[in-house]
Scaffold this active site. Structure first.
Site, PDB file in Angstrom:
ATOM      1  N   CYS A  63      36.558  71.329 -54.178  1.00  0.00           N
ATOM      2  CA  CYS A  63      36.879  70.050 -54.805  1.00  0.00           C
ATOM      3  C   CYS A  63      38.356  69.702 -54.722  1.00  0.00           C
ATOM      4  CB  CYS A  63      36.373  70.068 -56.233  1.00  0.00           C
ATOM      5  SG  CYS A  63      37.196  69.011 -57.375  1.00  0.00           S
ATOM      6  N   CYS A  66      41.006  71.263 -59.227  1.00  0.00           N
ATOM      7  CA  CYS A  66      41.571  72.430 -59.920  1.00  0.00           C
ATOM      8  C   CYS A  66      41.926  73.469 -58.864  1.00  0.00           C
ATOM      9  CB  CYS A  66      40.555  73.048 -60.869  1.00  0.00           C
ATOM     10  SG  CYS A  66      40.079  71.992 -62.240  1.00  0.00           S
ATOM     11  N   CYS A 140      31.899  68.130 -64.593  1.00  0.00           N
ATOM     12  CA  CYS A 140      33.266  68.578 -64.398  1.00  0.00           C
ATOM     13  C   CYS A 140      33.783  69.219 -65.683  1.00  0.00           C
ATOM     14  CB  CYS A 140      34.147  67.409 -63.989  1.00  0.00           C
ATOM     15  SG  CYS A 140      35.868  67.877 -63.892  1.00  0.00           S
ATOM     16  N   GLN A 264      49.219  59.251 -70.461  1.00  0.00           N
ATOM     17  CA  GLN A 264      49.073  60.692 -70.223  1.00  0.00           C
ATOM     18  C   GLN A 264      47.597  61.081 -70.273  1.00  0.00           C
ATOM     19  OE1 GLN A 264      51.243  62.894 -69.357  1.00  0.00           O
ATOM     20  NE2 GLN A 264      53.267  62.151 -69.949  1.00  0.00           N
ATOM     21  N   TYR A 293      62.840  56.048 -67.914  1.00  0.00           N
ATOM     22  CA  TYR A 293      61.522  56.235 -67.301  1.00  0.00           C
ATOM     23  C   TYR A 293      60.460  56.102 -68.397  1.00  0.00           C
ATOM     24  CZ  TYR A 293      64.756  58.516 -64.053  1.00  0.00           C
ATOM     25  OH  TYR A 293      65.817  58.815 -63.239  1.00  0.00           O
ATOM     26  N   GLU A 314      62.439  51.055 -67.451  1.00  0.00           N
ATOM     27  CA  GLU A 314      61.284  51.439 -66.640  1.00  0.00           C
ATOM     28  C   GLU A 314      61.204  50.537 -65.401  1.00  0.00           C
ATOM     29  OE1 GLU A 314      58.511  53.580 -66.473  1.00  0.00           O
ATOM     30  OE2 GLU A 314      57.949  52.276 -64.803  1.00  0.00           O
ATOM     31  N   ASP A 362      62.167  61.152 -68.762  1.00  0.00           N
ATOM     32  CA  ASP A 362      60.849  61.642 -68.366  1.00  0.00           C
ATOM     33  C   ASP A 362      60.545  61.113 -66.963  1.00  0.00           C
ATOM     34  OD1 ASP A 362      58.257  62.537 -68.261  1.00  0.00           O
ATOM     35  OD2 ASP A 362      57.492  61.241 -69.853  1.00  0.00           O
ATOM     36  N   CYS A 389      57.543  67.052 -65.289  1.00  0.00           N
ATOM     37  CA  CYS A 389      56.255  67.571 -64.825  1.00  0.00           C
ATOM     38  C   CYS A 389      56.460  68.413 -63.565  1.00  0.00           C
ATOM     39  CB  CYS A 389      55.277  66.425 -64.570  1.00  0.00           C
ATOM     40  SG  CYS A 389      55.886  65.227 -63.400  1.00  0.00           S
TER      41      CYS A 389
END
Ligand code: SAH
Length: 434
Positions: A63, A66, A140, A264, A293, A314, A362, A389
Site C-alpha cells: 500500500c 504505512c 484501514c 492536521q 506559516y 501564510e 510551523d 514535521c
C-alpha cells in the site's frame, strides 16, 4: 535504517534500500539484474529484530501508506526517537517521544480512489507506491472507522445507481475519488465525491441513500475534476447536501473544515502538540506574538487567548480566508492574518524595527529559509517555538538560530502519524542575551 524507515542492505560495497527490513536483522535477499540496474528483494528474515511483529495489516507491504507496521508500536517509537536523537541531540537533550495511547484509526481525513478490479469488480483504495494500480483497502488500521464504513457503503451502492469508477486511460466512468473528513469532537462527517463531470444522474436518490445509511454525514460535496492529473480535487464544487463544511474543536477553539482546507490529520496528538507549544511559549497576556506559516490559524487562535495580540502570516490565500473566518467564529478580536511569504513578511517587520515577544513557526517539510531565519535573528524575539514535521530541515534551521544567539531549551518529539515513518518535533528556543 533510512529516515523513511527502510533497511539499508550493503552488498559488495553497494547500498540497497529495502522496505520491511529492520536495523540489525539478518535477512536473505535475492538480487535481480536488469541491464545496468540491480534490484534487491527480500526473501526471508533469518534473524528478526526484537521489535518485529507480523504486520497487523494485510496490505501494508503494497500500500505505501504505512512503512512501519512490521514494528511493534514500542519499536516504532524507538525508531522515531533514535532518528530525532541522531539529528538533534547536539542542540540539547531530546525528551522521550509522546506516543498515542491507542495508535489506530486516528486519521480524520481519508482519501479513497475508485477503480475496476479483477472481473470488473468495483474496488476502492489507494494507488500502489509509484504506480497507477489501485490497492483495495477495506479496513484501514489508521483511518477513522466511520470513514471506512462510508466508503464501503458507497462501493455497495454504486451498482444499483449504475455508477462506474472512472477509468483514466479509457476516459470512461464517473467516480474518481471519495474524500471523507471527520470531526473528532463534533462527530460531524463530510463526504466529497470527486467525479469527472458536473452531470450527476440520480444525485438526489444517491444522497438520500447515503445519508440514510450514515446519519453522521452532515454534508456532501460534489467536486468536479475532469483533468488528466494525479491531483485529487478539481476546482469546481457543488454542495449536494448540508452546508459544504463541517466544524471541529481543537484546544477549546472551533475550526471550520471545508473540502480543501488544511487541517492536521491526527486531532488527538495535535491537541497534545499545540498544548506543548503554547506551554513552551509561556504566554502571560501581554505578549506580541507572530505565528509564521499559520495555515488556517490554529496556533494563532489558540495562542491569542493568552497573548496581547497575534499576527499570522501564510502563503495560501484560501487558508488565510479560513483563518479570518475562524477568528470570527470564535469571537477572537486580537488576531490578524496576512497573506504572503513568511520570509518577506519578517524582513519587512525587521526593517520597520517592530517589536515581537514570541514567534511560533510551523513551516512545511522543506523547513524555513535564510531570509526568514536572518530576519528572525535581527528581530530577536525572546522566545521562538519551532514546530517541525521534518527533523532534517529542523536540524539545519536550528544551526542558524543557535549561531544567531539562541539557546535550545527543550526538544519534544510527538508521534502524530503512528504506522508511518513521520515524526513531529516541537522545540523551544530562548534568546541568549535578553
Ligand atoms: N500552523 C498551521 C499550518 C502548518 S502547515 C497548522 O498547524 O495548522 C505549513 C503552512 O505553511 C502551510 O499552510 C503552507 O501553505 C504554508 N507556507 C508554505 N510556504 C510558506 C511561505 N514561504 N510563507 C508563508 N507560508 C508558507
Amino acid at each position: 535504517m533510512t529516515q523513511d524507515g527502510k533497511g539499508i542492505v550493503t552488498i559488495e560495497g553497494e547500498k540497497y534500500f529495502l522496505s520491511n527490513v529492520i536495523e540489525g536483522e539478518e535477512v536473505l535477499v535475492e538480487m535481480i539484474t536488469r541491464g545496468r540496474k540491480r534490484f534487491v528483494n527480500l526473501l526471508e528474515v533469518k534473524e528478526a529484530n526484537a521489535f518485529r511483529v507480523e504486520s497487523p495489516c494485510e496490505i501494508s507491504a503494497n500500500c505505501g501508506g504505512c512503512q512501519l507496521q512490521h514494528l511493534s508500536y514500542a519499536g516504532q517509537l524507538h525508531f522515531k526517537q533514535s532518528k530525532v536523537n541522531a539529528l538533534l541531540s547536539e542542540y540539547g537533550e531530546v525528551s522521550p517521544i509522546i506516543g498515542m495511547e491507542n495508535p489506530t484509526h486516528y486519521r480524520n481525513k481519508v482519501h479513497s480512489t475508485f477503480s475496476l478490479g479483477f472481473k470488473s469488480k468495483i474496488i476502492s483504495g489507494i494507488f500502489e507506491e509509484e504506480s497507477h494500480n489501485v490497492v483495495s483497502v477495506k479496513d484501514c488500521l489508521i483511518q477513522d472507522e466511520r470513514a471506512n464504513a462510508i466508503i464501503e457503503t458507497i462501493r455497495k451502492l454504486m451498482p444499483s445507481f449504475k455508477m462506474m469508477p472512472y477509468d483514466e486511460d479509457a476516459e470512461k466512468g464517473f467516480l474518481r475519488h471519495v474524500l471523507i473528513r471527520t470531526g473528532h469532537v463534533s462527530g460531524e462527517v463530510m463526504v466529497v465525491l470527486v467525479v469527472v463531470s458536473p452531470m450527476f444522474p440520480e444525485k438526489n436518490h444517491f444522497v438520500k441513500a447515503l445519508t440514510e445509511a450514515h446519519p453522521e454525514i452532515k454534508t456532501i460535496v460534489q467536486n468536479v475534476n475532469p483533468k488528466k492529473t494525479s491531483m485529487v480535487l478539481g476546482d469546481k464544487e457543488v454542495v449536494l447536501f448540508g452546508k459544504g463544511f463541517i466544524e471541529d474543536t481543537l484546544c477549546d477553539t472551533v475550526f471550520r473544515i471545508s473540502s480543501k482546507s488544511f487541517y492536521q490529520v491526527n486531532p488527538i496528538q495535535t491537541e497534545i502538540l499545540y498544548n506543548k507549544a503554547i506551554e513552551m511559549a509561556d504566554l502571560r497576556d501581554k505578549e506580541v506574538v507572530l505565528d509564521a506559516y499559520s495555515g488556517i490559524g490554529t496556533i494563532s487562535l489558540i495562542a491569542s487567548r493568552k497573548a496581547n495580540h497575534v499576527v499570522g502570516i501564510e502563503l495560501n490565500n484560501d487558508a488565510v480566508r479560513d483563518a479570518i473566518s475562524n477568528a470570527k467564529r470564535n469571537n477572537i478580536k486580537n488576531a490578524r492574518f496576512y497573506n504572503g511569504d513568511a520570509g518577506d513578511f519578517m524582513r519587512d517587520v525587521a526593517k520597520e524595527g517592530e517589536h515581537l515577544d514570541v514567534v511560533f513557526m510551523d513551516p512545511p517539510r522543506s523547513g524555513s529559509d535564510e531570509r526568514f531565519l536572518n530576519a528572525l535573528v535581527t528581530l530577536s524575539p525572546k522566545k521562538v517555538v519551532y514546530i517541525s514535521c521534518n527533523p532534517l530541515s529542523l536540524a539545519r534551521d536550528l544551526k542558524v538560530l543557535v549561531a544567531g544567539g539562541y539557546k535550545v531549551e527543550e526538544i519534544q518529539p510527538v508521534d502524530m502519524f503512528p504506522g508511518t515513518w513521520h515524526v513531529e518535533t516541537v522545540v523551544k528556543l530562548q534568546r541568549r542575551n535578553p
